[in-house]
Enzyme design. Sequence first.
Site, short mmCIF file in Angstrom:
data_model
loop_
_atom_site.label_atom_id
_atom_site.label_comp_id
_atom_site.label_asym_id
_atom_site.label_seq_id
_atom_site.Cartn_x
_atom_site.Cartn_y
_atom_site.Cartn_z
N PHE A 142 0.81 -1.21 0.00
CA PHE A 142 0.00 0.00 0.00
C PHE A 142 0.85 1.26 0.00
CE2 PHE A 142 0.88 -0.06 4.51
CZ PHE A 142 0.70 1.23 4.95
N LYS A 143 2.11 1.15 0.38
CA LYS A 143 2.98 2.33 0.41
C LYS A 143 3.15 2.94 -0.98
CE LYS A 143 3.73 1.44 4.78
NZ LYS A 143 5.02 1.22 5.42
#
Length: 464
Positions: free
Chosen positions: A110-111
């Site tokens: 998700f980064k």
Amino acid sequence: MKYKSTRGKVNQLSFSETVLMGLADDGGLIIPEKIPQIGKEDILRLRDLPYKELALNIMGYFIDDIPQSDLKKIIDDSYSTFDTEEVIPVVSFGGNLFIGEIFHGPTHAFKDIALQFLGNLFSFILNQKGQKMNILGATSGDTGSAAIYGFKGKKDINIFILHPHGKVSPVQELQMTTVDDKNVFNIAIEGTFDDCQFIVKSIFNDLEFKKRYSLGAINSINWSRVLAQIVYYFYTYFKSTKDNNELPEVYFAVPTGNFGNIFAGFVARKMGLPIKKLILATNENNILTRFINNGDYSLSKVVETYSPSMDIQIASNLERYLYFLYNEDSGILSEKMKEFEKNRSLSFQGNELKKIQSDFISVSTSNDQTLKMIKDFYEKYSYILDPHTACAINAVENVYNSDDIFIALATAHPAKFEDAIVKAIGIKPEEPSRIKQIKGKPKKFTILKNSIEDVKRFIQETLS
């Protein structure tokens, strides 16, 4: 829109100044002077927008010093690297449980949502100002690889990433250390992620060193990281409630260690998104669960788990939430942070604890429970959870009721944690092509002692 420090001595910053400063020069974290409010009609107007258009609209509430056409190009370029046109697929599991897959970027974590955006944002701002920058960050696994993929090959930017040596997953290590672009420098620290984070924050607090080497931050201390993450709360909410003409309240379940991911949800809620409560999921490193459930924010030893991105004790983004908990009083917040630095603990009772518990529910998941949840969920739905998302689903099961909508955020592709998946269900998850391509590539990194001065020296020697 102007920005200020939680500690009160830095204010009236533009958005671009906020991005470049990263950590405020007074040691605080930068936040908007005022959280914009979105009414029901405007929320409904946003409901059917594709992800990139939604991002342009949400970010537009916070950015007024970048022309909209330029901001649109930054956003379009950032999410064109994702492996699905919708950017974030939302999977329904019947009834009222949904999973938002926020891991479809270049490193399958998700980064990427924030760091693809931040890489292009930095390039734009630096080009406008005719400046160069050296990025410094710490990672427990996913932030480092996502940052490297966001900044590799960028003109006039070098990136230095610290990770705890031998304490990230094999795939996470490969994603960082097989990148051979000349502007990328991997540093393996003989210590924990908290040690890496402490080194980075200490270097940023050395204002003379920070200025001399034009250091910028990519960790979630940088406000633009939080801003990019706010968008997917709106998007997954819309996709999970699309058959409802009203705006029902929902629960979001979020695996988090550094408090950045869930703080973005807190901001979305303050903006007006109908979030009943945020369910904060931790692993055995449960300082945030103790904080929410018992008012006990005290450090203990970091335990290695199957969900290494949450193997954290000091949650660097918690300061932003505490600022709002203390009614935006920088004086109180500053004293509390001094107390924490001295005693390594804070205590919350009475009305403070009630306020915390009005915002959050928290559940801690053990290693054994993580594997059991992966197994049980796979047997029920033929869907493989990564270990972090398994903590979120376990938290949902602890508070689940059939009257509400629950949205869990899946933060990483299960192939990044193959060993845990095999232990849980006896089969290997299918690897995305980007992971297959890095297997067997040579690794490039430098091992350093757990020392602020050693890292400073490495930066100096590299840049000279």
